[in-house]
Design an enzyme around this catalytic site. Structure first.
Site, PDB file in Angstrom:
ATOM      1  N   GLU A  65      -2.180  -7.792  -5.846  1.00  0.00           N
ATOM      2  CA  GLU A  65      -0.867  -8.213  -6.159  1.00  0.00           C
ATOM      3  C   GLU A  65      -0.628  -9.212  -7.421  1.00  0.00           C
ATOM      4  O   GLU A  65       0.123 -10.090  -6.971  1.00  0.00           O
ATOM      5  CB  GLU A  65      -0.648  -8.777  -4.749  1.00  0.00           C
ATOM      6  CG  GLU A  65      -0.544  -8.119  -3.545  1.00  0.00           C
ATOM      7  CD  GLU A  65      -0.227  -8.643  -2.384  1.00  0.00           C
ATOM      8  OE1 GLU A  65       0.092  -9.898  -2.317  1.00  0.00           O
ATOM      9  OE2 GLU A  65      -0.435  -7.992  -1.041  1.00  0.00           O
ATOM     10  N   ASN A 110      -5.338  -3.734  -6.328  1.00  0.00           N
ATOM     11  CA  ASN A 110      -4.879  -3.524  -4.866  1.00  0.00           C
ATOM     12  C   ASN A 110      -3.344  -4.176  -5.069  1.00  0.00           C
ATOM     13  O   ASN A 110      -3.398  -5.225  -5.429  1.00  0.00           O
ATOM     14  CB  ASN A 110      -5.556  -3.837  -3.777  1.00  0.00           C
ATOM     15  CG  ASN A 110      -4.889  -3.514  -2.398  1.00  0.00           C
ATOM     16  OD1 ASN A 110      -5.041  -2.270  -2.220  1.00  0.00           O
ATOM     17  ND2 ASN A 110      -4.719  -4.403  -1.502  1.00  0.00           N
ATOM     18  N   HIS A 127       2.948  -0.382   2.165  1.00  0.00           N
ATOM     19  CA  HIS A 127       3.777  -0.821   3.383  1.00  0.00           C
ATOM     20  C   HIS A 127       5.269  -0.372   3.090  1.00  0.00           C
ATOM     21  O   HIS A 127       6.097  -0.907   2.304  1.00  0.00           O
ATOM     22  CB  HIS A 127       3.857  -2.389   3.391  1.00  0.00           C
ATOM     23  CG  HIS A 127       2.684  -2.959   3.498  1.00  0.00           C
ATOM     24  ND1 HIS A 127       1.924  -2.772   4.615  1.00  0.00           N
ATOM     25  CD2 HIS A 127       1.818  -3.631   2.488  1.00  0.00           C
ATOM     26  CE1 HIS A 127       0.797  -3.760   4.540  1.00  0.00           C
ATOM     27  NE2 HIS A 127       0.692  -4.142   3.341  1.00  0.00           N
ATOM     28  N   GLU A 138      -3.279  -0.053   2.964  1.00  0.00           N
ATOM     29  CA  GLU A 138      -2.823  -0.786   4.103  1.00  0.00           C
ATOM     30  C   GLU A 138      -1.660  -0.272   4.719  1.00  0.00           C
ATOM     31  O   GLU A 138      -0.367  -0.743   5.039  1.00  0.00           O
ATOM     32  CB  GLU A 138      -2.142  -2.217   3.386  1.00  0.00           C
ATOM     33  CG  GLU A 138      -3.208  -2.964   2.756  1.00  0.00           C
ATOM     34  CD  GLU A 138      -2.879  -4.207   2.427  1.00  0.00           C
ATOM     35  OE1 GLU A 138      -1.718  -4.893   2.699  1.00  0.00           O
ATOM     36  OE2 GLU A 138      -3.885  -4.917   1.584  1.00  0.00           O
ATOM     37  N   ASP A 165       1.405   1.156   6.589  1.00  0.00           N
ATOM     38  CA  ASP A 165       2.162   1.062   7.872  1.00  0.00           C
ATOM     39  C   ASP A 165       3.745   1.430   7.400  1.00  0.00           C
ATOM     40  O   ASP A 165       4.086   1.379   6.381  1.00  0.00           O
ATOM     41  CB  ASP A 165       2.248  -0.295   8.619  1.00  0.00           C
ATOM     42  CG  ASP A 165       2.495  -1.536   7.423  1.00  0.00           C
ATOM     43  OD1 ASP A 165       3.091  -1.354   6.413  1.00  0.00           O
ATOM     44  OD2 ASP A 165       2.012  -2.607   7.876  1.00  0.00           O
TER      45      ASP A 165
HETATM   46  O1  G3I Z   1      -4.973 -17.815  12.604  1.00  0.00           O
HETATM   47  C1  G3I Z   1      -3.772 -18.498  12.542  1.00  0.00           C
HETATM   48  C2  G3I Z   1      -3.398 -19.266  14.004  1.00  0.00           C
HETATM   49  O2  G3I Z   1      -4.558 -20.334  14.411  1.00  0.00           O
HETATM   50  C3  G3I Z   1      -1.977 -20.125  13.755  1.00  0.00           C
HETATM   51  O3  G3I Z   1      -1.959 -20.500  14.927  1.00  0.00           O
HETATM   52  C4  G3I Z   1      -0.945 -19.227  13.355  1.00  0.00           C
HETATM   53  C5  G3I Z   1       0.102 -20.007  13.009  1.00  0.00           C
HETATM   54  O4  G3I Z   1       1.020 -19.427  12.163  1.00  0.00           O
HETATM   55  O5  G3I Z   1      -1.457 -18.521  11.898  1.00  0.00           O
HETATM   56  C6  G3I Z   1      -2.760 -17.679  12.085  1.00  0.00           C
HETATM   57  O6  G3I Z   1      -2.924 -17.226  10.871  1.00  0.00           O
HETATM   58  C7  G3I Z   1      -2.100 -16.357  10.383  1.00  0.00           C
HETATM   59  C8  G3I Z   1      -2.810 -15.069   9.874  1.00  0.00           C
HETATM   60  O7  G3I Z   1      -2.236 -14.061   9.311  1.00  0.00           O
HETATM   61  C9  G3I Z   1      -3.801 -14.710  11.348  1.00  0.00           C
HETATM   62  O8  G3I Z   1      -2.703 -14.030  12.108  1.00  0.00           O
HETATM   63  C10 G3I Z   1      -1.492 -16.591   9.030  1.00  0.00           C
HETATM   64  O9  G3I Z   1      -0.528 -17.623   9.519  1.00  0.00           O
HETATM   65  C11 G3I Z   1      -0.671 -15.622   8.524  1.00  0.00           C
HETATM   66  O10 G3I Z   1      -0.004 -16.090   7.322  1.00  0.00           O
HETATM   67  C12 G3I Z   1      -1.605 -14.523   8.164  1.00  0.00           C
HETATM   68  O11 G3I Z   1      -0.651 -13.244   7.756  1.00  0.00           O
HETATM   69  C13 G3I Z   1      -1.686 -12.401   7.159  1.00  0.00           C
HETATM   70  C14 G3I Z   1      -0.862 -12.381   5.845  1.00  0.00           C
HETATM   71  O12 G3I Z   1      -1.509 -11.210   5.064  1.00  0.00           O
HETATM   72  C15 G3I Z   1      -0.901 -13.470   5.020  1.00  0.00           C
HETATM   73  O13 G3I Z   1      -0.784 -13.288   3.578  1.00  0.00           O
HETATM   74  C16 G3I Z   1      -1.644 -11.137   7.793  1.00  0.00           C
HETATM   75  O14 G3I Z   1      -2.238 -11.098   9.183  1.00  0.00           O
HETATM   76  C17 G3I Z   1      -2.188  -9.977   7.036  1.00  0.00           C
HETATM   77  O15 G3I Z   1      -2.015  -8.812   7.622  1.00  0.00           O
HETATM   78  C18 G3I Z   1      -1.612  -9.908   5.845  1.00  0.00           C
HETATM   79  O16 G3I Z   1      -2.158  -8.803   4.855  1.00  0.00           O
HETATM   80  C19 G3I Z   1      -1.571  -8.672   3.582  1.00  0.00           C
HETATM   81  C20 G3I Z   1      -2.744  -8.242   2.826  1.00  0.00           C
HETATM   82  O17 G3I Z   1      -3.970  -9.102   2.789  1.00  0.00           O
HETATM   83  C21 G3I Z   1      -2.496  -8.120   1.308  1.00  0.00           C
HETATM   84  N1  G3I Z   1      -1.070  -7.282   1.498  1.00  0.00           N
HETATM   85  C22 G3I Z   1      -0.128  -7.442   2.235  1.00  0.00           C
HETATM   86  C23 G3I Z   1      -0.474  -7.616   3.628  1.00  0.00           C
HETATM   87  C24 G3I Z   1       0.750  -7.898   4.559  1.00  0.00           C
HETATM   88  O18 G3I Z   1       1.168  -9.180   4.416  1.00  0.00           O
END
Ligand code: G3I
Length: 471
Positions: free
Chosen positions: A166, A208, A245, A274, A276
């Site tokens: 990104e 990516n 996405h 990725e 969806d």
């Molecule tokens: O694990 C913690 C948890 O302990 C806490 O209570 C909670 C509170 O918000 O957060 C949890 O972590 C989260 C994590 O996902 C696991 O669920 C983070 O806040 C959250 O920011 C994180 O989001 C991820 C996101 O990337 C961050 O940028 C998504 O799961 C993940 O699907 C997403 O993936 C990205 C790719 O890496 C890059 N392209 C876009 C894609 C979608 O955003």
């Protein structure tokens, strides 16, 4: 005027005979290679037929959910750690690497016979606090050290690494995204790739990004120019990952295939990394799948999660399995495309409501077995009531099942059957509301008005039990 009771009971024996003959006819036809019979019945195996993979993002926190692992293990043969190999997870303190979560995902994948995409080494997002506060030469060195540390741990084990994620800006500039990494100098991306090549020469190295699927978008062209430049100058890049996405703000466009072909023509592999799709429209999932299949350098497709409830955008229900782990229509359309058996529907699904009953054409219990007889049921718009008229004259449900007449006489049962192109699966949708079987010339007819009333063929007589409205 005949009644529905007459209709149902007056022809019962003949109906059963006609039904049996119809099933035999359909079965006999299926002895020959049938274009709609799935050659493989999982996504991974179906993709492997063309040397591709079908993957999913895996979240380590769900690996003790057996419903999740059952589907993931069965369907997919490539895994991306959704968050566990990112910078904040793998190097929470500078120089102190932690691979516990990443290894959990990696080990699960390998123990279940899957390969692994690494995600991701250099990114403006999900940086640990210590990295966020760095700049200049110190940040540049931290990036290099991070790439070396993570790639050394997984050396020889990763099919593709998302080396840089990104790095381009949204909107019309076509330029780089502003970030602390970008501010270390425009060459940060090529430095990342050269570092990565030296750290693990066995991994394919990918750039990516999202919003680079539409060929007419400036961001796409910006990344394209960078990859062209890298190839010309010998910067080691092997692949481009298109996150894909898709949603209302960033919809799928059929020029995606042009994009994939154009990048591949630069001499890199391409991958859908990725995927969806908001609402998981079956035809859009099929189109994306067919776009990858049309490009020989498209390595495979990864969806960003298993069930809708696992998605980072769960409210958009964008994935191939619903929250109960059931296959959605999009799943079937992807599987058929991978098997080379899809004929893309022309319209979106609609309900077909009986004028006399006010009830909808419904596959009982959302069954998917060939030969399941159609009934009337209260309209609820579920996938088992969503019919798609194709240009071939079919009425499809679940993507690959067709409304099928199991006979040609009065009382012949009307059922679902794998689409195979026969005239007993073609229907004329007349403006007066009748639906006429092409093979029989008989009308789609409800043998009653209540929930569970069966659907059959009967001579057209313009009764309200033979008139249908579509919405
Ligand atoms: O694990 C913690 C948890 O302990 C806490 O209570 C909670 C509170 O918000 O957060 C949890 O972590 C989260 C994590 O996902 C696991 O669920 C983070 O806040 C959250 O920011 C994180 O989001 C991820 C996101 O990337 C961050 O940028 C998504 O799961 C993940 O699907 C997403 O993936 C990205 C790719 O890496 C890059 N392209 C876009 C894609 C979608 O955003």
């Amino acid at each position: 005027m005949r009644t529905n009771a007459m209709n149902r009971f007056g022809v019962r024996k003949r109906a059963l005979l006609a039904g049996a003959l119809g099933v035999l006819t359909a079965a006999a036809t299926l002895v020959a290679p049938s274009p709609a019979t799935a050659a493989e019945n999982t996504l991974g195996a179906a993709a492997a037929q063309s040397g591709r993979y079908f993957g999913t993002a895996i979240a380590s926190g769900r690996l003790n959910d057996s419903a999740y692992t059952t589907i993931a293990s069965r369907e997919f043969n490539m895994v991306t750690a959704e968050n566990e190999m990112k910078i904040d997870a793998t190097e929470p303190q500078r120089g102190q690497f932690n691979f516990s979560s990443g290894d959990r995902v990696y080990n699960w994948a390998v123990q279940n016979g899957k390969r692994v995409r690494g995600h991701t080494l250099a990114w403006h997002s999900q940086q640990p606090g210590w990295m966020q506060s760095l700049s200049g030469g110190s940040l540049r060195q931290a990036m290099i050290d991070h790439i070396n540390g993570v790639m050394a741990h997984y050396k020889g084990k990763i099919a593709q690494w998302d080396v840089v994620n990104e790095a381009f800006a949204d909107g019309n500039s076509g330029g780089r995204r502003d970030s602390n990494l970008q501010r270390t100098g425009n060459d940060w991306i090529e430095v990342a790739f050269r570092t990565a090549r030296a750290a693990d020469p066995s991994a394919k190295l990918c750039y990516n990004d999202y919003n680079i699927e539409n060929w007419s978008w400036a961001k796409t062209q910006g990344v394209y120019a960078m990859v062209r430049d890298f190839k010309q100058r010998g910067v080691p890049i092997d692949c481009v990952g298109f996150q894909s996405h898709f949603n209302s703000g960033s919809p799928y466009n059929s020029n995606f295939r042009t994009t994939l072909q154009s990048f591949a023509a630069l001499g890199v592999d391409v991958a859908i990394t990725e995927l969806d799709i908001q609402g998981a429209t079956a035809s859009t999932y099929a189109s994306v799948t067919n776009d990858c299949l049309a490009v020989s350098r498209c390595l495979g497709i990864t969806v960003w999660g298993v069930r809708d409830t696992d998605s980072w955008r769960s409210e958009q229900t964008p994935l191939l399995f619903d929250g109960n782990g059931s296959k959605k229509a999009a799943y079937t359309s992807v599987l058929n495309a991978l098997n080379g058996t899809s004929s893309p529907p022309t319209g979106s699904g609609e309900t077909i409501k009986g004028v006399g009953s006010g009830r909808c054409l419904d596959v009982p219990n959302a069954g998917t077995a060939d030969g399941t007889q159609i009934q009337l049921w209260d309209c609820h718009g579920g996938t088992n009531q969503q019919w798609t008229a194709t240009s071939a004259g079919e009425l499809r449900v679940y993507g690959d099942k067709c409304l099928d007449a199991a006979g040609t006489g009065n009382g012949a049962r009307v059922q679902i059957y794998s689409c195979w192109g026969g005239d007993n699966q073609k229907w004329r949708l007349n403006s007066d509301g009748s639906i006429v079987g092409v093979q029989s010339g008989l009308c789609l007819d409800a043998a009653g008005t209540g929930n569970g009333a069966q659907i059959q063929l009967y001579s057209c007589w313009n009764g309200s039990n033979q008139l249908w409205s579509r919405a």
